[in-house]
Design an enzyme around this catalytic site. Structure first.
Site, PDB file in Angstrom:
ATOM      1  N   CYS A 116       9.003  22.168  10.394  1.00 45.09           N
ATOM      2  CA  CYS A 116       7.468  22.855  10.523  1.00 45.09           C
ATOM      3  C   CYS A 116       8.454  24.459  11.555  1.00 45.09           C
ATOM      4  O   CYS A 116       6.305  24.556  11.479  1.00 45.09           O
ATOM      5  CB  CYS A 116       6.412  22.075  11.147  1.00 45.09           C
ATOM      6  SG  CYS A 116       6.949  20.418  10.415  1.00 45.09           S
ATOM      7  N   HIS A 255       0.518  25.069  14.134  1.00 42.83           N
ATOM      8  CA  HIS A 255       1.169  24.726  12.832  1.00 42.83           C
ATOM      9  C   HIS A 255       1.058  23.188  13.084  1.00 42.83           C
ATOM     10  O   HIS A 255      -0.169  23.306  14.239  1.00 42.83           O
ATOM     11  CB  HIS A 255       3.089  23.700  13.392  1.00 42.83           C
ATOM     12  CG  HIS A 255       2.949  22.895  12.537  1.00 42.83           C
ATOM     13  ND1 HIS A 255       3.125  23.061  11.331  1.00 42.83           N
ATOM     14  CD2 HIS A 255       3.414  22.329  12.946  1.00 42.83           C
ATOM     15  CE1 HIS A 255       3.421  22.161  10.266  1.00 42.83           C
ATOM     16  NE2 HIS A 255       3.711  21.156  11.419  1.00 42.83           N
ATOM     17  N   ASN A 285      -0.691  19.040   6.183  1.00 44.28           N
ATOM     18  CA  ASN A 285       0.679  19.718   6.952  1.00 44.28           C
ATOM     19  C   ASN A 285       1.594  20.146   5.304  1.00 44.28           C
ATOM     20  O   ASN A 285       2.409  19.287   5.225  1.00 44.28           O
ATOM     21  CB  ASN A 285       1.244  18.691   7.630  1.00 44.28           C
ATOM     22  CG  ASN A 285       2.321  19.384   8.438  1.00 44.28           C
ATOM     23  OD1 ASN A 285       3.403  20.213   7.971  1.00 44.28           O
ATOM     24  ND2 ASN A 285       2.982  18.384   9.386  1.00 44.28           N
TER      25      ASN A 285
HETATM   26  O1  UT7 Z   1       4.591  18.471  11.607  1.00 43.16           O
HETATM   27  C1  UT7 Z   1       5.868  17.709  11.637  1.00 43.16           C
HETATM   28  C2  UT7 Z   1       5.620  17.016  12.955  1.00 43.16           C
HETATM   29  N1  UT7 Z   1       5.173  15.885  12.837  1.00 43.16           N
HETATM   30  C3  UT7 Z   1       3.851  15.299  13.313  1.00 43.16           C
HETATM   31  O2  UT7 Z   1       4.008  16.399  14.324  1.00 43.16           O
HETATM   32  C4  UT7 Z   1       3.647  14.358  12.946  1.00 43.16           C
HETATM   33  C5  UT7 Z   1       3.166  13.851  14.849  1.00 43.16           C
HETATM   34  N2  UT7 Z   1       2.784  12.176  14.710  1.00 43.16           N
HETATM   35  C6  UT7 Z   1       1.520  11.732  13.990  1.00 43.16           C
HETATM   36  O3  UT7 Z   1       1.328  13.274  13.904  1.00 43.16           O
HETATM   37  C7  UT7 Z   1       0.609  10.629  14.868  1.00 43.16           C
HETATM   38  O4  UT7 Z   1       1.895   9.964  15.169  1.00 43.16           O
HETATM   39  C8  UT7 Z   1       0.172   9.910  13.083  1.00 43.16           C
HETATM   40  C9  UT7 Z   1      -0.820  10.672  11.897  1.00 43.16           C
HETATM   41  C10 UT7 Z   1       1.815   9.940  12.190  1.00 43.16           C
HETATM   42  C11 UT7 Z   1       0.182   8.824  13.178  1.00 43.16           C
HETATM   43  O5  UT7 Z   1      -0.821   8.152  13.462  1.00 43.16           O
HETATM   44  P1  UT7 Z   1      -0.531   8.099  15.463  1.00 43.16           P
HETATM   45  O6  UT7 Z   1      -1.474   8.003  15.747  1.00 43.16           O
HETATM   46  O7  UT7 Z   1       0.252   7.934  15.864  1.00 43.16           O
HETATM   47  O8  UT7 Z   1      -1.056   5.995  14.680  1.00 43.16           O
HETATM   48  P2  UT7 Z   1       0.752   5.265  14.815  1.00 43.16           P
HETATM   49  O9  UT7 Z   1       1.978   4.922  14.185  1.00 43.16           O
HETATM   50  O10 UT7 Z   1       0.649   4.711  16.027  1.00 43.16           O
HETATM   51  O11 UT7 Z   1      -0.150   3.676  13.771  1.00 43.16           O
HETATM   52  C12 UT7 Z   1      -0.921   3.007  14.751  1.00 43.16           C
HETATM   53  C13 UT7 Z   1      -1.431   1.751  13.578  1.00 43.16           C
HETATM   54  C14 UT7 Z   1      -0.858   1.225  13.188  1.00 43.16           C
HETATM   55  O12 UT7 Z   1      -1.066   0.039  13.078  1.00 43.16           O
HETATM   56  P3  UT7 Z   1      -0.938  -1.140  14.009  1.00 43.16           P
HETATM   57  O13 UT7 Z   1       0.724  -1.512  14.230  1.00 43.16           O
HETATM   58  O14 UT7 Z   1      -1.625  -0.847  15.450  1.00 43.16           O
HETATM   59  O15 UT7 Z   1      -1.399  -2.509  13.807  1.00 43.16           O
HETATM   60  C15 UT7 Z   1       0.062   1.676  11.684  1.00 43.16           C
HETATM   61  O16 UT7 Z   1       0.344   1.084  10.487  1.00 43.16           O
HETATM   62  O17 UT7 Z   1      -2.122   3.264  12.491  1.00 43.16           O
HETATM   63  C16 UT7 Z   1      -1.815   2.286  11.430  1.00 43.16           C
HETATM   64  N3  UT7 Z   1      -1.363   3.007  10.495  1.00 43.16           N
HETATM   65  C17 UT7 Z   1      -2.221   3.052   9.591  1.00 43.16           C
HETATM   66  N4  UT7 Z   1      -3.418   2.887   9.363  1.00 43.16           N
HETATM   67  C18 UT7 Z   1      -4.920   2.390   8.156  1.00 43.16           C
HETATM   68  C19 UT7 Z   1      -0.829   3.878  10.517  1.00 43.16           C
HETATM   69  N5  UT7 Z   1      -1.087   4.294   8.983  1.00 43.16           N
HETATM   70  C20 UT7 Z   1      -2.530   4.356   8.858  1.00 43.16           C
HETATM   71  C21 UT7 Z   1      -3.176   5.187   8.050  1.00 43.16           C
HETATM   72  N6  UT7 Z   1      -4.392   4.278   7.655  1.00 43.16           N
HETATM   73  N7  UT7 Z   1      -3.052   5.892   6.750  1.00 43.16           N
END
Ligand code: UT7
Length: 328
Positions: A116, A255, A285
């Site tokens: 990215c 970004h 993204n």
């Molecule tokens: O561009 C390249 C660089 N990339 C980035 O900068 C991405 C950086 N990371 C992020 O933007 C975020 O970490 C994500 C958007 C990928 C994920 O968001 P998060 O707030 O970190 O969520 P998480 O992975 O901690 O997941 C929280 C909860 C989990 O459920 P439990 O374990 O708490 O029950 C996930 O299973 O949200 C759940 N979850 C979802 N729920 C509904 C994960 N994806 C989804 C979804 N819809 N699409």
């Protein structure tokens, strides 16, 4: 003799017409518009459809618009750099394919992969060629068909990415505008958190790698999130402070990975929301294309002499910030 600097003299872009909405995604995986908007900030992303269509087709359309806007002819291009993580194929380079499709012959052309941060790495690289005095017209394009490497059974990554391309023309100037300072970094220790497991020389494609869905993006979101906030903010603040840029008048072109990351970086820099460029809600993204797409949309609002900090973080890990003074 006055110093030669690289300036952006035009921007072109292309977004394919088809969209994937949050409603579409919630029919494929267990997710919702509410979760995606709250946790990431995306409503729609564009998708390139059509048999045999790839990243070069997006790049070509963006560069066609750039040529039209700047009155550039294919034969005038000295160098074309294509920043992408989704090349048409492993080889030859998408830059060479793009040149061929546009009728650019005999130009120096290559791909650049910095995840990215691709556009920032590309802008730094392209600027050095201009500053050498040998290259007069350089096309820098960030183009991605991210939907080709997204697993639409994985709710953690499928809402994030979209397709698109943005291209800029770089030319020399002796005025005090253009690419003025940069801080670009990498740390390969972060590769474990964001990569594609198979399809390279370590693990060539086999039936097993396909069955294991290893040709899609693998991301440990939380680890990437923490690094992204810290590293993007560190370098952006460093470049802003050492050049005495005023946060009240500087633009931020960050970004577009997650609205929460962008907000955190803007806050660390003390930049008002009204000066933070955003396209994540509409485009998601688009990896190496997010920043040129921002410049393309903001072009009518920018004035000669405006200070812009471009900042990014991506796979590698790679990250950094560039100070640009808008030239027109
Ligand atoms: O561009 C390249 C660089 N990339 C980035 O900068 C991405 C950086 N990371 C992020 O933007 C975020 O970490 C994500 C958007 C990928 C994920 O968001 P998060 O707030 O970190 O969520 P998480 O992975 O901690 O997941 C929280 C909860 C989990 O459920 P439990 O374990 O708490 O029950 C996930 O299973 O949200 C759940 N979850 C979802 N729920 C509904 C994960 N994806 C989804 C979804 N819809 N699409």
């Amino acid at each position: 003799m006055s110093q030669i600097r690289a300036v952006i003299t035009g921007v072109g872009a292309y977004l394919p017409p088809d969209l994937i909405t949050n409603e579409d995604l919630s029919r494929l995986v267990d997710t919702s518009d509410e979760w995606i908007m709250t946790r990431i900030g995306i409503k729609t992303r564009h998708v390139l459809k059509g048999e045999g269509k790839g990243t070069s087709d997006l790049a070509v359309e963006a560069i066609k618009e750039l040529f039209e806007k700047t009155g550039t002819k294919p034969e005038e291009v000295d160098l074309l750099i294509c920043c992408t993580v989704t090349p048409d194929m492993l080889f030859p380079s998408t830059a060479c394919v793009t040149c061929d499709k546009l009728g650019i012959r005999n130009a120096f052309a290559f791909d650049l992969n910095a995840g990215c941060s691709g556009f920032l790495y590309g802008l730094s690289t392209a600027s050095k060629f201009i500053e050498s005095g040998k290259y007069k017209k350089v096309v820098l394009v960030g183009a991605e068909k991210m939907t080709s490497i997204v697993d639409y059974t994985d709710r953690a990554t499928s809402p994030i990415f979209g397709d698109g391309a943005g291209a800029v023309l770089l030319e020399p100037t002796t005025e005090n505008v253009g690419v003025l300072d940069e801080e670009l970094k990498s740390d390969g220790v972060g590769r474990i958190h964001l990569h594609m497991k198979a399809g390279g020389s370590v693990k060539p494609s086999t039936h097993e790698t396909i069955d294991a869905r290893e040709h899609y993006i693998y991301q440990e979101g939380q680890a990437v999130f923490k690094w992204a906030v810290a590293k993007m903010a560190d370098t952006a603040v460093e470049v802003m402070e050492r050049n005495n840029l005023d946060p009240n008048t500087t633009w931020l072109a960050p970004h577009q990975a997650n609205l929460r990351i962008i907000d955190a970086v803007g806050q660390r820099m003390g930049i008002d929301n009204s000066r933070v460029m955003l396209n994540i809600e509409k485009f998601g993204n688009t990896t190496a294309a997010t920043i040129p797409l921002l410049l393309w949309e903001w072009e009518p609002k920018l004035k000669k002499g405006d200070d812009i900090i471009l900042a990014a973080f991506g796979a590698g890990f790679t990250w950094g910030a560039i100070w640009l003074k808008w030239a027109y």
